[in-house]
Design a protein around this motif. Structure first.
Motif, mmCIF file in Angstrom:
data_model
loop_
_atom_site.group_PDB
_atom_site.id
_atom_site.type_symbol
_atom_site.label_atom_id
_atom_site.label_comp_id
_atom_site.label_asym_id
_atom_site.label_seq_id
_atom_site.Cartn_x
_atom_site.Cartn_y
_atom_site.Cartn_z
ATOM 1 N N HIS A 321 0.814 -1.214 0.000
ATOM 2 C CA HIS A 321 0.000 0.000 0.000
ATOM 3 C C HIS A 321 0.850 1.267 0.000
ATOM 4 C CE1 HIS A 321 1.221 -0.812 4.105
ATOM 5 N NE2 HIS A 321 1.218 0.494 4.260
ATOM 6 N N GLU A 322 2.161 1.112 0.210
ATOM 7 C CA GLU A 322 3.022 2.275 0.385
ATOM 8 C C GLU A 322 3.077 3.213 -0.811
ATOM 9 O OE1 GLU A 322 5.314 3.836 2.364
ATOM 10 O OE2 GLU A 322 4.059 2.859 3.884
ATOM 11 N N ALA A 323 2.966 4.493 -0.520
ATOM 12 C CA ALA A 323 3.000 5.494 -1.592
ATOM 13 C C ALA A 323 4.350 5.527 -2.299
ATOM 14 C CB ALA A 323 2.691 6.869 -1.021
ATOM 15 N N SER A 324 5.406 5.107 -1.618
ATOM 16 C CA SER A 324 6.725 5.227 -2.239
ATOM 17 C C SER A 324 6.929 4.253 -3.397
ATOM 18 C CB SER A 324 7.834 5.039 -1.203
ATOM 19 O OG SER A 324 7.784 3.747 -0.659
ATOM 20 N N TYR A 325 5.996 3.351 -3.643
ATOM 21 C CA TYR A 325 6.109 2.490 -4.824
ATOM 22 C C TYR A 325 5.740 3.213 -6.102
ATOM 23 C CZ TYR A 325 7.002 -1.504 -1.891
ATOM 24 O OH TYR A 325 7.579 -2.363 -1.005
ATOM 25 N N LYS A 326 5.145 4.384 -5.945
ATOM 26 C CA LYS A 326 4.828 5.187 -7.130
ATOM 27 C C LYS A 326 5.903 6.247 -7.276
ATOM 28 C CE LYS A 326 1.354 7.420 -9.732
ATOM 29 N NZ LYS A 326 2.265 8.081 -10.667
ATOM 30 N N SER A 327 6.463 6.315 -8.466
ATOM 31 C CA SER A 327 7.501 7.306 -8.719
ATOM 32 C C SER A 327 6.851 8.638 -9.035
ATOM 33 C CB SER A 327 8.345 6.855 -9.902
ATOM 34 O OG SER A 327 9.151 7.916 -10.336
ATOM 35 N N ASP A 328 7.433 9.729 -8.580
ATOM 36 C CA ASP A 328 6.846 10.994 -8.997
ATOM 37 C C ASP A 328 7.696 11.736 -10.022
ATOM 38 O OD1 ASP A 328 8.635 11.766 -7.117
ATOM 39 O OD2 ASP A 328 7.140 12.354 -5.622
ATOM 40 N N SER A 329 8.722 11.046 -10.563
ATOM 41 C CA SER A 329 9.351 11.630 -11.737
ATOM 42 C C SER A 329 9.211 10.635 -12.888
ATOM 43 C CB SER A 329 10.817 11.957 -11.459
ATOM 44 O OG SER A 329 11.484 10.804 -11.015
ATOM 45 N N ASP A 330 9.369 11.123 -14.130
ATOM 46 C CA ASP A 330 9.095 10.281 -15.305
ATOM 47 C C ASP A 330 10.075 9.124 -15.448
ATOM 48 O OD1 ASP A 330 6.801 11.414 -16.544
ATOM 49 O OD2 ASP A 330 8.009 13.216 -16.849
ATOM 50 N N PRO A 331 9.662 7.941 -15.776
ATOM 51 C CA PRO A 331 8.271 7.507 -15.915
ATOM 52 C C PRO A 331 7.601 7.403 -14.553
ATOM 53 C CG PRO A 331 9.767 5.643 -16.207
ATOM 54 C CD PRO A 331 10.617 6.856 -16.034
ATOM 55 N N LYS A 332 6.388 7.955 -14.447
ATOM 56 C CA LYS A 332 5.717 7.984 -13.151
ATOM 57 C C LYS A 332 5.031 6.642 -12.899
ATOM 58 C CE LYS A 332 5.195 12.956 -13.166
ATOM 59 N NZ LYS A 332 5.358 13.402 -14.556
ATOM 60 N N TYR A 333 5.853 5.628 -12.815
ATOM 61 C CA TYR A 333 5.330 4.268 -12.718
ATOM 62 C C TYR A 333 5.006 3.884 -11.288
ATOM 63 C CZ TYR A 333 9.884 2.803 -10.877
ATOM 64 O OH TYR A 333 10.995 2.653 -10.096
ATOM 65 N N ASN A 334 4.160 2.866 -11.169
ATOM 66 C CA ASN A 334 3.890 2.284 -9.875
ATOM 67 C C ASN A 334 4.466 0.869 -9.909
ATOM 68 O OD1 ASN A 334 2.698 0.890 -7.720
ATOM 69 N ND2 ASN A 334 0.989 2.331 -7.694
ATOM 70 N N ALA A 335 5.338 0.549 -8.952
ATOM 71 C CA ALA A 335 6.020 -0.744 -8.974
ATOM 72 C C ALA A 335 5.022 -1.908 -8.946
ATOM 73 C CB ALA A 335 6.980 -0.856 -7.802
ATOM 74 N N ARG A 336 3.869 -1.679 -8.330
ATOM 75 C CA ARG A 336 2.842 -2.714 -8.297
ATOM 76 C C ARG A 336 2.362 -3.046 -9.704
ATOM 77 N NH1 ARG A 336 -0.849 -0.039 -4.190
ATOM 78 N NH2 ARG A 336 -2.124 0.394 -6.017
ATOM 79 N N GLU A 337 2.128 -1.998 -10.495
ATOM 80 C CA GLU A 337 1.667 -2.212 -11.873
ATOM 81 C C GLU A 337 2.769 -2.806 -12.734
ATOM 82 O OE1 GLU A 337 -1.359 1.620 -11.741
ATOM 83 O OE2 GLU A 337 0.406 1.689 -13.021
ATOM 84 N N VAL A 338 3.998 -2.303 -12.551
ATOM 85 C CA VAL A 338 5.108 -2.853 -13.325
ATOM 86 C C VAL A 338 5.296 -4.325 -12.956
ATOM 87 C CG1 VAL A 338 7.594 -2.733 -13.741
ATOM 88 C CG2 VAL A 338 6.261 -0.636 -13.602
ATOM 89 N N GLY A 339 5.138 -4.640 -11.674
ATOM 90 C CA GLY A 339 5.224 -6.032 -11.234
ATOM 91 C C GLY A 339 4.217 -6.888 -11.984
ATOM 92 N N GLU A 340 3.026 -6.360 -12.136
ATOM 93 C CA GLU A 340 1.981 -7.097 -12.836
ATOM 94 C C GLU A 340 2.341 -7.282 -14.313
ATOM 95 O OE1 GLU A 340 -1.855 -5.488 -11.993
ATOM 96 O OE2 GLU A 340 -2.865 -6.816 -13.433
ATOM 97 N N LEU A 341 2.868 -6.229 -14.925
ATOM 98 C CA LEU A 341 3.294 -6.341 -16.326
ATOM 99 C C LEU A 341 4.396 -7.390 -16.468
ATOM 100 C CD1 LEU A 341 3.529 -2.582 -17.391
ATOM 101 C CD2 LEU A 341 1.897 -4.279 -18.224
ATOM 102 N N LYS A 342 5.358 -7.345 -15.538
ATOM 103 C CA LYS A 342 6.465 -8.294 -15.614
ATOM 104 C C LYS A 342 5.984 -9.724 -15.440
ATOM 105 C CE LYS A 342 10.718 -7.655 -14.182
ATOM 106 N NZ LYS A 342 12.059 -7.047 -14.342
ATOM 107 N N CYS A 343 5.004 -9.892 -14.554
ATOM 108 C CA CYS A 343 4.401 -11.206 -14.352
ATOM 109 C C CYS A 343 3.917 -11.798 -15.663
ATOM 110 C CB CYS A 343 3.147 -11.022 -13.523
ATOM 111 S SG CYS A 343 3.315 -11.533 -11.907
ATOM 112 N N LYS A 344 3.251 -10.940 -16.457
ATOM 113 C CA LYS A 344 2.710 -11.410 -17.729
ATOM 114 C C LYS A 344 3.832 -11.665 -18.720
ATOM 115 C CE LYS A 344 -1.903 -9.566 -17.233
ATOM 116 N NZ LYS A 344 -2.068 -8.190 -16.698
#
Ligand code: ADP
Ligand code: ZN
Ligand code: ZN
Length: 733
Positions: A321-344
């Motif tokens: 749930h931690e906010a620090s998994y979302k980057s606030d500089s470009d690319p403004k990715y969320n590690a949770r979402e990238v994790g999901e992409l990598k999973c696929k």
């Protein structure tokens, strides 16, 4: 045969954010692969710059004026094919450039020309003969023979107390040889063994469910102290046995010492550790250790998600749930979402863990997209602490003006007498410590940022937390001249001071941004408290997460309202998380824990449910509000943030974009456009800031069309304005 390559050039301008085709010279045709870094001529002057190969083609339709790749840079590919797929996906999803994605995947050191650190080492050469078959030569020869290729000349000379000039003579006659050894820049300090624990029934069920399931995404919703880390480590062991690799993400730097201690204590030193405080060289080496298959496990903060493992079996995201998994500089990715992409892309498992899952993740569990697994008991049999809410309005009525309520004061006193430890939490971020005039209401603010200034008693100055500018303390109001200038709210420093005044014999440590700037300061504070060399740890968010100290029996939340009053749709969620997480630090040993939560809003649902440890009911109430207000997860919020030193130019431009967006999107009744208006923080470091919020249901195509509109219409002003696009940003201030 691939004769052409599609290349992204290392030039940050948005205008060149496209794949350029180059011709591959004859001698490189068999060498170049997707992911190689190359030198290419670029622009009118054919300046030589770095390029990254994302595609290879056999033929090319328009070969007129096509340029040749000039050279290959490394003997390995810096990007894997999987990374290239990820880059293309991230660019669309996060509305950023190819290059920004590439730069977050490869260590900065690569384009900066950082290489392995090598050290000159000495090894034995020809057998000694003639006049050399005697001391000191004989002795030196024996020493080198025993430490062949380990030490440098000076090291041998110093360590074994032999003459450097004799060594040089021997090198000259080739009895000794000079060679090079790669020195790895990482912390190889040894950690004491962290013994494997026998999993309890709940933990075992979780591990078995993950192993058996053919799903790829899991959430472990486990209360604080339920032994999630032990579950992760058990899974890592399974992965190692299957010859697969694991990435463990922990939020920001603050958690790494404890996690590193546990993982290295269990699995030894062959673990890569990756976080923001590493130097470029250290990052490069850790990255290379992964790339060269020297390690099977990596622990790190957000960006460790990109480490180039080839046979990745699982990604763990602890405290998801931690906010620090979302980057606030470009690319403004969320590690949770990238994790999901990598999973696929890489066909691995994604395991999220938290005592207070994000609303978005839990909602996906309810919808059946993520498998929910729960741990309801503390692993070592300890009980959850008792949480007591104290209404600070009543304290004031009882004439207690101190920052400690009677309950908290007594609790501290009791714990100190019992030789137990105490943690005091204050969320100082936000707008807590401001200085104002009680007569006219004037608030001291930063000239650059429109932000209230904070008082620092060590050094006695005021400072701006956004730009860092310092101001002298003033005793008189600059507006009305009155002497009633008072500090409102408190910071961690103030609490430390109050503790010293009220409990002079207590040993206090403070952990916050200011005390942890230096490289190993976090680790130092952590160890001092862990070893019982301090009684009270005062801190910000940094102390709320993960820490496992057995002797802490009391946790105090000084002002629960600070996070509640932020202008943010996630304020309720954040408050629930903070209280639950910080409370979870109490009573982790044999003795029961107590928590005192001080607040002016005792009836607020997030405060109430967190004190009852009732996540499910909190979720129900919160998801209802999100639904009614059409906030995420029921919608997305795309923020378009534009800043400039030139306020008129900024306003003119953002209004133009606002009108065009309204015209284009108005017919879409699922989308709302808010603004343009000045941001909550309307000026930071001389830059004026305005924003447009686009709220509603829209897909990647709409988002990307919005991006085009913004960039095309602001093209003429690129040099004077900064543009930032962010989907579901963590803060909309
Ligand atoms: P969480 O990450 O869920 O908050 P931790 O992993 O820090 O919890 O575990 C809490 C405590 O319980 C730690 O001290 C850990 O060593 C201990 N622990 C975990 N699993 C077990 C187990 N199976 N048996 C005994 N103690 C355990
Ligand atoms: Zn005044
Ligand atoms: Zn400022």
């Amino acid at each position: 045969m691939n004769r052409y390559a599609g290349i992204i050039v290392n030039n940050e301008s948005v205008q060149v954010d496209k794949i350029f085709t180059y011709k591959i010279p004859e001698d490189l045709i068999n060498k170049l692969k997707v992911g190689h870094r190359v030198k290419v001529p670029f622009g009118k002057g054919n300046r030589s710059i770095d390029g990254f190969i994302l595609e290879l083609y056999e033929n090319c339709e328009n070969v007129k004026g096509i340029k040749y790749i000039s050279d290959i840079c490394d003997d390995f590919t810096v990007l894997r094919e999987e990374d290239v797929r990820l880059i293309k996906n991230m660019r669309e999803r996060y509305l950023c450039t190819y290059l920004e994605c590439i730069k977050v995947i490869i260590p900065t050191g690569i384009t900066k020309g950082i290489r392995n650190k090598v050290k000159e080492v000495i090894s034995i050469g020809n057998n000694l003969k003639d006049k050399f078959s005697k001391n000191p030569y004989l002795q030196i020869y024996e020493i080198v023979k025993e430490n062949n290729g380990v030490y440098s000349k000076t090291e041998i000379s110093n360590k074994f107390n032999v003459s450097l000039s004799s060594i040089n003579t021997m090198i000259k006659h080739e009895f000794l040889l000079k060679g090079e050894e790669i020195v790895e820049r990482f912390n190889n300090r040894s950690y004491s063994n962290y013994a494997e624990k026998r999993l309890n029934t709940e933990q075992e069920m979780v591990v078995n469910s993950i192993l058996k399931s053919n799903r790829s995404m899991f959430l472990i919703h486990g209360i604080t102290g339920s032994g999630k880390t032990e579950v992760y480590m058990n899974m890592v062991k399974h992965m190692i046995n299957e010859n697969k690799e694991s990435i463990i993400l922990v939020p920001e730097i603050s958690l790494t010492p404890q996690m590193v201690e546990r993982f290295k204590g269990r699995f030894g030193n062959d673990i890569a550790v990756f976080h923001s405080k590493l130097s470029d060289g250290e990052r490069y080496d850790e990255w290379l250790r992964v790339k060269n298959k020297r390690v099977k496990v990596a622990i790190g903060a957000r960006s460790a998600i990109f480490l180039p493992f080839d046979n990745l079996g699982m990604i763990v995201i602890d405290e998801e749930h931690e906010a620090s998994y979302k980057s606030d500089s470009d690319p403004k990715y969320n590690a949770r979402e990238v994790g999901e992409l990598k999973c696929k892309i890489e066909n691995c498992k994604l395991i999220l863990g938290s005592a207070t899952p994000s609303i978005e993740t839990y909602y996906r569990c309810i919808k059946g997209e993520i498998e929910l697994l729960t741990l309801k008991k503390r692993a070592d049999g300890a009980l959850l602490p008792d949480i007591q809410i104290v209404d600070m309005r009543e304290e004031l009525l009882r004439n207690n003006k101190s920052i400690f309520s009677k309950e908290l004061y007594n609790g501290i006193d009791r714990a100190l007498n019992n030789k137990e430890q105490i943690m005091l939490f204050l969320n100082r971020r936000g707008f807590s410590t401001f200085i104002s005039c009680r007569q006219c209401g004037y608030v001291f603010q930063c000239d650059n940022c429109d932000i209230s200034l904070t008082h620092h008693s060590s050094g006695n100055y005021l400072s701006c937390h956004y730009c860092g500018r310092k101001y002298p303390v003033r005793k008189v109001c600059p507006k009305c001249g009155s002497k009633y200038v008072k500090h409102f709210g408190v910071g961690t420093e103030k609490i430390e001071e109050e503790i010293k005044a009220n409990f002079p014999s207590a040993r206090v440590l403070r952990m916050d941004f200011d005390t942890t700037r230096k490289k190993n300061s976090y680790e130092y504070i952590y160890n001092t408290f862990k070893n019982g060399e301090a009684d009270i740890l005062v801190g910000t968010q940094m102390i709320t997460k993960g820490l496992d100290f057995k002797n802490v029996t009391l946790v105090g939340v000084i002002a629960a309202d600070l996070s509640l009053n932020l202008p943010d749709f996630r304020a309720g969620e954040k408050t629930f998380q903070l209280i639950t997480q910080v409370s979870g630090r109490a009573g982790r040993g044999k003795k029961n824990g107590n928590v005192v939560v001080q607040t002016y809003n005792p009836d607020n649902y997030s405060i109430k449910y967190s004190s009852l440890n009732d996540y499910e009911n909190f979720f129900k109430e919160e998801i209802g509000i999100r639904y009614n207000m059409n906030y995420p997860p029921f919608s997305k919020i795309l923020s378009i943030n534009i800043s400039s030193k030139n306020e008129n130019l900024l306003i003119k431009n953002i209004q133009k974009v606002g009108i065009i967006l309204k015209n284009k999107l108005e017919k879409n009744n699922k989308i709302n456009i808010l603004g343009p208006c000045p941001c909550m923080l309307s000026k930071i470091k001389e830059y004026y800031r305005w924003q447009i919020l686009i709220k509603g249901e829209f897909d990647m195509y709409v988002a990307s069309a919005i991006k085009d509109i913004v960039y095309t219409n602001l093209q003429d002003s690129y040099s004077d304005i900064r543009i930032s696009l962010d989907i579901n940003s963590n803060n909309l201030l």
